[in-house]
Design a protein around this motif. Structure first.
Motif, mmCIF file in Angstrom:
data_model
loop_
_atom_site.group_PDB
_atom_site.id
_atom_site.type_symbol
_atom_site.label_atom_id
_atom_site.label_comp_id
_atom_site.label_asym_id
_atom_site.label_seq_id
_atom_site.Cartn_x
_atom_site.Cartn_y
_atom_site.Cartn_z
ATOM 1 N N VAL A 70 -2.729 16.094 6.295
ATOM 2 C CA VAL A 70 -2.955 14.940 7.176
ATOM 3 C C VAL A 70 -3.939 15.300 8.284
ATOM 4 N N GLN A 71 -3.809 16.495 8.844
ATOM 5 C CA GLN A 71 -4.730 16.918 9.902
ATOM 6 C C GLN A 71 -6.157 17.036 9.375
ATOM 7 N N THR B 179 0.835 -1.204 0.000
ATOM 8 C CA THR B 179 0.000 0.000 0.000
ATOM 9 C C THR B 179 0.867 1.250 0.000
ATOM 10 N N VAL B 180 1.908 1.246 0.832
ATOM 11 C CA VAL B 180 2.827 2.382 0.898
ATOM 12 C C VAL B 180 3.535 2.566 -0.440
ATOM 13 N N ASP C 107 4.620 9.829 9.980
ATOM 14 C CA ASP C 107 4.767 8.785 8.963
ATOM 15 C C ASP C 107 4.048 9.184 7.674
ATOM 16 N N ALA C 108 2.848 9.756 7.820
ATOM 17 C CA ALA C 108 2.078 10.164 6.644
ATOM 18 C C ALA C 108 2.769 11.309 5.908
ATOM 19 N N MET D 78 5.516 9.933 3.827
ATOM 20 C CA MET D 78 4.987 9.306 2.615
ATOM 21 C C MET D 78 4.642 10.354 1.558
ATOM 22 N N ILE D 79 3.997 11.432 1.998
ATOM 23 C CA ILE D 79 3.595 12.485 1.060
ATOM 24 C C ILE D 79 4.819 13.131 0.414
ATOM 25 N N LEU D 80 5.836 13.414 1.220
ATOM 26 C CA LEU D 80 7.034 14.068 0.690
ATOM 27 C C LEU D 80 7.823 13.128 -0.222
ATOM 28 N N GLN D 81 7.795 11.836 0.068
ATOM 29 C CA GLN D 81 8.438 10.879 -0.833
ATOM 30 C C GLN D 81 7.739 10.879 -2.188
ATOM 31 N N ARG D 82 6.440 11.038 -2.156
ATOM 32 C CA ARG D 82 5.653 11.009 -3.394
ATOM 33 C C ARG D 82 5.730 12.337 -4.146
#
Length: 203
Positions: A164-165, A80-81, A142-143, A146-150
């Motif tokens: 995320v908030q 999923t990640v 963690d989220a 993930m967002i910054l990696q994407r």
């Protein structure tokens, strides 16, 4: 299928059902104890007595009071990640975050009565609020990663945190909407909450 394999399968199914039932009973009793006495007003021995199990059984399932009150951590599957970081499943960042949150919410919301009891306790006990905040911070970090990696570092950590908030607020709204009618399908509630969020942001 041989008789031996069939017997082993049946035994495994029975054991899993017993494990699920014991987990639920421990969580329910821990939440009731917290509601009635406060988080600091009971011990794991009290929980064992309330759930009618041994102290050893309690620690076989949960290693701390925080774990049993908040429930198990939810870890996203690696696939999923990977799919999210690669730009999936839809190619739209917000929609993909909603998709992941929806999957996690539906897994955790198989027992909505337990979810609502936990939410009620979390909102009223200061110690539980503080512990839950720590867990949400880990989930948020963690989220964001993930967002910054994407999206790349140029997307910005603060912007990712805000997103995320917003997602956490939507999830809480879904749980609030489900409380009056536990039979209403969760996907419908998620769609309603996301639709309202879009309407507010576009106002």
């Amino acid at each position: 299928m041989s008789a031996k394999i069939a017997a082993m399968t049946a035994a495994g199914t029975k054991w899993e059902a017993r494990r699920v039932e014991t987990t639920r009973r421990l969580e329910w009793c821990a939440l009731e104890l917290t509601r009635d006495r406060g988080f600091d007003g009971w011990t794991m021995d009290d929980l064992a007595a309330a759930a009618d199990v041994s102290r050893r059984t309690v620690f076989n399932y949960f290693d701390s009071k925080a774990a049993v009150v908040l429930g198990p951590d939810h870890e996203l599957p690696d696939e999923t990640v990977s799919a999210f970081v690669a730009g999936g499943p839809t190619g739209h960042l917000f929609d993909d975050l909603v998709h992941i949150a929806s999957q996690a919410l539906q897994e955790k919301s198989a027992d909505l009565e337990l979810v609502h009891l936990r939410r009620s306790v979390m909102c009223k006990d200061p110690r539980v609020i503080a512990i839950a905040h720590e867990r949400f911070e880990v989930i948020t970090d963690d989220a964001i990663e993930m967002i910054l990696q994407r999206e790349g570092q140029e997307y910005g950590a603060q912007r990712a945190r805000l997103l995320v908030q917003l997602l956490i607020t939507i999830v809480d709204s879904v749980l609030e909407r489900s409380e009056p009618d536990l039979t209403r399908p969760l996907p419908d509630l998620i769609n309603d909450a996301v639709g309202d969020a879009r309407a507010v942001l576009n106002a």
